[in-house]
Motif scaffolding. Structure first.
Motif, mmCIF file in Angstrom:
data_model
loop_
_atom_site.group_PDB
_atom_site.id
_atom_site.type_symbol
_atom_site.label_atom_id
_atom_site.label_comp_id
_atom_site.label_asym_id
_atom_site.label_seq_id
_atom_site.Cartn_x
_atom_site.Cartn_y
_atom_site.Cartn_z
ATOM 1 N N ARG A 110 0.835 -1.204 0.000
ATOM 2 C CA ARG A 110 0.000 0.000 0.000
ATOM 3 C C ARG A 110 0.875 1.262 0.000
ATOM 4 N NH1 ARG A 110 -4.428 2.191 -1.483
ATOM 5 N NH2 ARG A 110 -2.777 3.332 -2.525
ATOM 6 N N LYS A 111 1.892 1.272 0.832
ATOM 7 C CA LYS A 111 2.788 2.429 0.915
ATOM 8 C C LYS A 111 3.576 2.596 -0.370
ATOM 9 C CE LYS A 111 6.410 4.426 3.825
ATOM 10 N NZ LYS A 111 7.256 4.222 5.031
ATOM 11 N N PHE A 112 4.009 1.474 -0.963
ATOM 12 C CA PHE A 112 4.763 1.549 -2.219
ATOM 13 C C PHE A 112 3.910 2.135 -3.335
ATOM 14 C CE2 PHE A 112 5.501 -0.461 -6.345
ATOM 15 C CZ PHE A 112 6.802 -0.076 -6.597
ATOM 16 N N ALA A 113 2.662 1.698 -3.434
ATOM 17 C CA ALA A 113 1.777 2.202 -4.493
ATOM 18 C C ALA A 113 1.568 3.705 -4.362
ATOM 19 C CB ALA A 113 0.434 1.471 -4.440
ATOM 20 N N THR A 114 1.421 4.188 -3.136
ATOM 21 C CA THR A 114 1.181 5.618 -2.922
ATOM 22 C C THR A 114 2.431 6.437 -3.196
ATOM 23 O OG1 THR A 114 -0.492 5.085 -1.256
ATOM 24 C CG2 THR A 114 0.394 7.326 -1.263
ATOM 25 N N ASN A 115 3.564 6.022 -2.621
ATOM 26 C CA ASN A 115 4.787 6.807 -2.745
ATOM 27 C C ASN A 115 5.364 6.773 -4.150
ATOM 28 O OD1 ASN A 115 4.522 7.344 -0.036
ATOM 29 N ND2 ASN A 115 6.021 5.811 0.617
ATOM 30 N N SER A 116 5.212 5.650 -4.860
ATOM 31 C CA SER A 116 5.785 5.510 -6.199
ATOM 32 C C SER A 116 4.804 5.886 -7.296
ATOM 33 C CB SER A 116 6.263 4.064 -6.421
ATOM 34 O OG SER A 116 7.217 3.696 -5.454
ATOM 35 N N SER A 117 3.566 6.251 -6.933
ATOM 36 C CA SER A 117 2.526 6.553 -7.922
ATOM 37 C C SER A 117 2.422 5.422 -8.943
ATOM 38 C CB SER A 117 2.817 7.884 -8.629
ATOM 39 O OG SER A 117 1.733 8.272 -9.440
ATOM 40 N N CYS A 118 2.369 4.205 -8.424
ATOM 41 C CA CYS A 118 2.340 3.006 -9.254
ATOM 42 C C CYS A 118 1.176 2.130 -8.801
ATOM 43 C CB CYS A 118 3.667 2.254 -9.135
ATOM 44 S SG CYS A 118 3.759 0.714 -10.051
ATOM 45 N N HIS A 119 0.429 1.596 -9.758
ATOM 46 C CA HIS A 119 -0.702 0.729 -9.434
ATOM 47 C C HIS A 119 -0.182 -0.677 -9.124
ATOM 48 C CE1 HIS A 119 -5.174 0.015 -9.880
ATOM 49 N NE2 HIS A 119 -4.699 -1.200 -9.671
ATOM 50 N N VAL A 120 -0.615 -1.225 -8.002
ATOM 51 C CA VAL A 120 -0.218 -2.570 -7.585
ATOM 52 C C VAL A 120 -1.454 -3.459 -7.571
ATOM 53 C CG1 VAL A 120 0.775 -3.993 -5.763
ATOM 54 C CG2 VAL A 120 1.713 -1.729 -6.218
ATOM 55 N N THR A 121 -1.404 -4.560 -8.311
ATOM 56 C CA THR A 121 -2.469 -5.560 -8.305
ATOM 57 C C THR A 121 -1.971 -6.773 -7.541
ATOM 58 O OG1 THR A 121 -3.372 -4.808 -10.426
ATOM 59 C CG2 THR A 121 -3.950 -7.021 -9.714
ATOM 60 N N LEU A 122 -2.654 -7.101 -6.467
ATOM 61 C CA LEU A 122 -2.229 -8.165 -5.556
ATOM 62 C C LEU A 122 -3.251 -9.294 -5.609
ATOM 63 C CD1 LEU A 122 -0.083 -8.898 -3.414
ATOM 64 C CD2 LEU A 122 -1.506 -7.769 -1.723
ATOM 65 N N ILE A 123 -2.802 -10.481 -6.011
ATOM 66 C CA ILE A 123 -3.675 -11.658 -6.071
ATOM 67 C C ILE A 123 -3.572 -12.407 -4.744
ATOM 68 C CG2 ILE A 123 -4.184 -13.806 -7.272
ATOM 69 C CD1 ILE A 123 -2.954 -12.623 -9.766
ATOM 70 N N ILE A 124 -4.711 -12.654 -4.113
ATOM 71 C CA ILE A 124 -4.766 -13.347 -2.823
ATOM 72 C C ILE A 124 -5.764 -14.491 -2.943
ATOM 73 C CG2 ILE A 124 -5.196 -13.136 -0.354
ATOM 74 C CD1 ILE A 124 -4.635 -10.193 -0.542
ATOM 75 N N HIS A 125 -5.374 -15.674 -2.475
ATOM 76 C CA HIS A 125 -6.295 -16.809 -2.477
ATOM 77 C C HIS A 125 -7.375 -16.600 -1.419
ATOM 78 C CE1 HIS A 125 -4.478 -19.275 -5.446
ATOM 79 N NE2 HIS A 125 -3.332 -19.437 -4.804
ATOM 80 N N PRO A 126 -8.576 -17.096 -1.664
ATOM 81 C CA PRO A 126 -9.650 -16.972 -0.668
ATOM 82 C C PRO A 126 -9.590 -18.099 0.355
ATOM 83 C CG PRO A 126 -10.514 -17.982 -2.641
ATOM 84 C CD PRO A 126 -9.047 -17.708 -2.916
ATOM 85 N N ARG A 127 -10.400 -17.943 1.379
ATOM 86 C CA ARG A 127 -10.583 -19.041 2.319
ATOM 87 C C ARG A 127 -11.418 -20.129 1.661
ATOM 88 N NH1 ARG A 127 -12.143 -14.904 6.187
ATOM 89 N NH2 ARG A 127 -14.253 -15.715 5.970
ATOM 90 N N LYS A 128 -11.367 -21.317 2.216
ATOM 91 C CA LYS A 128 -12.151 -22.429 1.681
ATOM 92 C C LYS A 128 -13.640 -22.178 1.935
ATOM 93 C CE LYS A 128 -8.640 -24.770 0.245
ATOM 94 N NZ LYS A 128 -8.401 -24.943 -1.204
ATOM 95 N N GLU A 129 -14.402 -22.254 0.858
ATOM 96 C CA GLU A 129 -15.839 -22.038 0.953
ATOM 97 C C GLU A 129 -16.572 -23.236 0.342
ATOM 98 O OE1 GLU A 129 -17.274 -19.653 2.474
ATOM 99 O OE2 GLU A 129 -15.944 -17.911 2.543
ATOM 100 N N GLU A 130 -17.857 -23.307 0.630
ATOM 101 C CA GLU A 130 -18.696 -24.343 0.022
ATOM 102 C C GLU A 130 -18.761 -24.105 -1.486
ATOM 103 O OE1 GLU A 130 -20.529 -26.756 1.636
ATOM 104 O OE2 GLU A 130 -19.868 -26.263 3.659
ATOM 105 N N ASP A 131 -18.887 -25.194 -2.242
ATOM 106 C CA ASP A 131 -18.917 -25.074 -3.703
ATOM 107 C C ASP A 131 -20.122 -24.285 -4.202
ATOM 108 O OD1 ASP A 131 -16.575 -26.424 -3.878
ATOM 109 O OD2 ASP A 131 -17.492 -28.369 -4.363
ATOM 110 N N ASP A 132 -21.229 -24.321 -3.440
ATOM 111 C CA ASP A 132 -22.439 -23.642 -3.911
ATOM 112 C C ASP A 132 -22.561 -22.219 -3.371
ATOM 113 O OD1 ASP A 132 -22.708 -24.453 -1.318
ATOM 114 O OD2 ASP A 132 -24.815 -25.061 -1.502
ATOM 115 N N ARG A 133 -21.526 -21.715 -2.697
ATOM 116 C CA ARG A 133 -21.569 -20.367 -2.125
ATOM 117 C C ARG A 133 -20.664 -19.444 -2.923
ATOM 118 N NH1 ARG A 133 -20.552 -20.166 4.171
ATOM 119 N NH2 ARG A 133 -20.876 -17.962 3.612
ATOM 120 N N GLU A 134 -21.142 -18.244 -3.164
ATOM 121 C CA GLU A 134 -20.326 -17.255 -3.846
ATOM 122 C C GLU A 134 -19.353 -16.609 -2.866
ATOM 123 O OE1 GLU A 134 -22.719 -14.384 -5.802
ATOM 124 O OE2 GLU A 134 -23.216 -15.700 -7.483
ATOM 125 N N LEU A 135 -18.219 -16.188 -3.394
ATOM 126 C CA LEU A 135 -17.227 -15.525 -2.559
ATOM 127 C C LEU A 135 -17.662 -14.090 -2.262
ATOM 128 C CD1 LEU A 135 -13.882 -16.667 -4.251
ATOM 129 C CD2 LEU A 135 -15.046 -17.667 -2.288
#
Length: 715
Positions: free
Chosen positions: A565-590
């Motif tokens: 977050r600090k790097f994106a602000t100070n460097s004026s650079c967009h950061v896209t961060l991919i994070i895995h979700p927690r385990k959910e039921e197959d029939d439930r939306e994230l």
């Protein structure tokens, strides 16, 4: 190791795909008719005589970003120079050192070797010797050991050019000379023809004398303007840039540029040979035509960047060290304004001033055409240095600029995902985007196309793929770029690979678990060196690894998210961060709460994107993209996606075209068993309902009610 001169022999297979759009403006239908209709820009903008002669398999040195083994600081450089008794001057962005590659009695400028304070890379302006900080240390050690006053410029040639590299470099130089010798000054053209050319490029207010002084010529075969690159101690011709105009079906004229050598080897400051050694003020523009306008209207020294507002190569910083005042007038839109603020950090905030874009401050060539006072605009530029506290009076013009230029403030638009433009409005600098989705849903494939879409529009992109290797990732992106399976069309591989190579795309060489400080240093290094605008981290959990299980992994993740977050602000650079979700039921939306360790991630993020996947249905309509957070204007929403396997791309289906279908039917035996069970349940319900209707309604005591309920439970 180092290569001997700025014009290094890289795998330069010239093709027309190198031409890139530098400016898009509306012009009159008269001007459109003046522009010759040419085949699509897949052809060479300087003729068909020079195309791929052979196929060269080489690894581009800039395709991957490696961080130095030992990051260097300005303090470390100064301490080392003092220990070697090397005198130096502290400049704005470089340290000035006497050249060690020339005899002390050569009569040249004593402090002609420049050391970059951020990277430690050096450049000798007199001999064009350049290299890394480690190379300079080796040279100084050799000089001290052998008690020499200077070294030969060839002392560092540990890896001489291969025959193929030499042939490519010689071929480029021959092509440069051919284009230059075939071009003619505009002053030599008939007056009517010269006026038509000026109308085509909207430079009717620029005189022939100004064009001649800067060496601008016309390449008649394609009616392209030729801008020369003169460099080196002998001011010889190093390269050329061609600016061509192409009309479209909508009465618009698109201006395209192409360079020889190719863009990654083109390090020109157009107009630099006209700058005197005693000049202390310079105006830096984003395009060559803007420099012509500024020079003619103000008489000030002016130079143009080689790649517009996309990049300021650090190798050019030594040539700007002599100026005490640098005015950055890169254009008249928000994008040029953001680039000006970033470039001022490289050049030194204390001496830089910025021309804020606005209705009365367009780009220089347009300001000249409108009769604006360019000298007054430059005098009204604001200093880049700022204090920690500002008042609304200082922000007033910025607020007004955002209100006037709402589309530009919203950021770069996606061309492949119009529905995402409707919700997010665009891709903006300085933001943090968190992206998640179920395992195996295609997160990496989707985000690679999302980033590729922006990269094709000039957004300098850095990929940090910690889960899959760069070869596989590049294969996916190349397939998405070509929109086809290249393994089935291998004869087209060279064509698409050459075009793909021209994209401002870079890859980090990390894989698996990495230290966050090393990754952050690499990102900062890439932002400084390649002017990166977009960084993708795929993915957070894989980068963290599974070690140090005794440490609170949630605290570690929160710390890493805060750092990004600090790097994106100070460097004026967009950061896209991919994070895995927690385990959910197959029939439930994230949901946003489904993000692993979501408290910090969702709070710090400006945008939260979720790739939803309905596992209990078959495609089409199986996947959709949901925006659950949008800090820019608050709009959220969801839209479906169709996966096209042949090109590994995602597309938005037409409304009402697809319906969800259930999963394939189960075997008949299982269906019969389920049907019998349903029938038995219905019969039991009917029996209970009939009993209830037959029994009369009588008042019951609490004890009787409890007994009846207990009996019902037993039944």
């Amino acid at each position: 190791m180092w290569r001997g001169s700025l014009l290094r022999g890289t795998a330069c297979l010239l093709q027309a795909a190198a031409s890139r759009c530098v400016r898009r403006r509306h012009v009159s239908s008269l001007c459109s008719r003046l522009v010759p209709h040419r085949p699509p820009c897949l052809q060479s903008p300087w003729g068909t005589g020079y195309f791929l002669a052979h196929r060269g398999y080489k690894k581009d040195a800039k395709s991957t970003v490696d961080f130095p083994v030992t990051p260097i600081t300005a303090t470390d450089i100064k301490q080392y120079l003092r220990s070697k008794e090397v005198p130096f001057h502290d400049g704005y962005s470089c340290l000035h050192v006497p050249s060690i590659f020339m005899e002390p009695s050569a009569g040249k400028d004593g402090f002609s070797l420049f050391i970059d304070k951020t990277t430690g890379q050096f450049l000798c302006k007199d001999t064009l010797v350049e290299g890394s900080w480690e190379d300079l240390q080796d040279c100084l050690e050799v000089m001290q050991k052998e008690e020499q006053d200077f070294l030969s410029p060839h002392v560092l040639l540990g890896y001489p050019e291969s025959i193929e590299e030499q042939e490519d470099r010689e071929r480029e130089l021959r092509e440069v000379q051919r284009i230059w010798s075939s071009s003619v000054p505009l002053s030599d053209l008939p007056e009517e023809e010269a006026q038509l050319i000026k109308t085509m490029f909207q430079i009717t207010k620029i005189s022939n004398a100004t064009l001649k002084r800067f060496g601008v010529r016309l390449f008649k075969p394609t009616k392209s303007l030729v801008f020369p690159w003169f460099g080196g101690p002998d001011s010889s011709l190093k390269g050329v840039k061609l600016l061509s105009a192409q009309s479209s079906d909508t009465d618009r004229v698109v201006y395209n540029e192409a360079t020889v050598p190719k863009a990654t080897s083109y390090y020109n400051l157009f107009g630099l040979p006209l700058v005197g050694r005693m000049d202390l003020e310079v105006v830096v523009t984003g395009h060559e035509l803007d420099s012509l306008a500024v020079s003619q209207a103000t008489g000030l020294p002016t130079v143009a960047l080689p790649r517009g507002v996309n990049c300021l190569p650090p190798v050019l910083l030594p040539y700007l060290e002599q100026f005490k005042r640098v005015t950055l007038w890169l254009g008249g839109d928000i994008r040029s304004w953001e680039a000006s603020k970033i470039f001022s950090r490289k050049l030194g905030l204390r001496r830089c001033s910025l021309v804020r874009p606005g209705e009365f401050r367009p780009c220089p060539v347009e300001a000249l055409a409108r009769g604006k006072n360019l000298s007054q605009i430059i005098k009204s530029s604001i200093p880049a240095a700022h204090k920690s506290i500002v008042s609304f009076k200082q922000l007033r013009e910025d607020v007004y600029g955002e209100l006037v230029n709402t589309d530009q403030v919203a950021g770069v638009k996606w061309t492949r995902f119009p529905e995402l433009n409707r919700i997010l409005k665009g891709h903006r600098r300085g933001e943090l985007t968190v992206f998640t989705g179920p395992t195996g849903s295609g997160k990496t494939t989707f985000i690679s196309e999302l980033a590729l879409d922006l990269c094709m529009q000039g957004v300098n992109t850095l990929w940090g793929s910690f889960e899959i290797n760069n070869v596989r990732l590049a294969k996916i992106m190349l397939t998405q770029f070509a929109m086809q399976r290249l393994e089935e069309n291998l004869e087209q591989y060279d064509f698409w690979a050459d075009k793909f190579e021209e994209l401002p795309l870079y890859f980090m060489t990390f894989h698996g678990q990495q230290n966050i400080k090393t990754v952050l240093d690499t990102m900062q290094h890439a932002v400084y060196l390649y002017d990166i605008n977009h960084v993708i981290i795929d993915n957070l959990q894989f980068m963290m690894g599974q070690e140090n299980l005794s440490v609170d992994k949630f605290a570690v993740q929160d710390h890493i998210i805060g750092v990004f977050r600090k790097f994106a602000t100070n460097s004026s650079c967009h950061v896209t961060l991919i994070i895995h979700p927690r385990k959910e039921e197959d029939d439930r939306e994230l949901q946003t709460a489904s993000i692993f360790g979501s408290a910090k991630a969702s709070q710090e993020a400006d945008n939260v994107l979720i790739l939803q996947e309905k596992k209990l249905v078959t495609c089409p309509g199986r996947r959709s993209l949901q925006v659950t957070k949008n800090r820019f204007d608050g709009d959220v929403g969801i839209f479906p996606l169709d996966f096209i396997k042949s090109s590994l791309t995602f597309a938005t289906p037409l409304k009402g075209k697809h319906r969800l279908r259930k999963v394939a039917p189960k075997p008949e035996s299982e269906e019969d068993e389920e049907g019998d069970a349903v029938k038995k349940k219905e019969e039991i319900k009917k029996e209970k309902s009939t009993k209830a209707t037959k029994t009369p309604r009588t008042a019951k005591s609490p004890a009787a009610g409890a007994a009846s309920s207990q009996k019902g439970q037993q039944d």
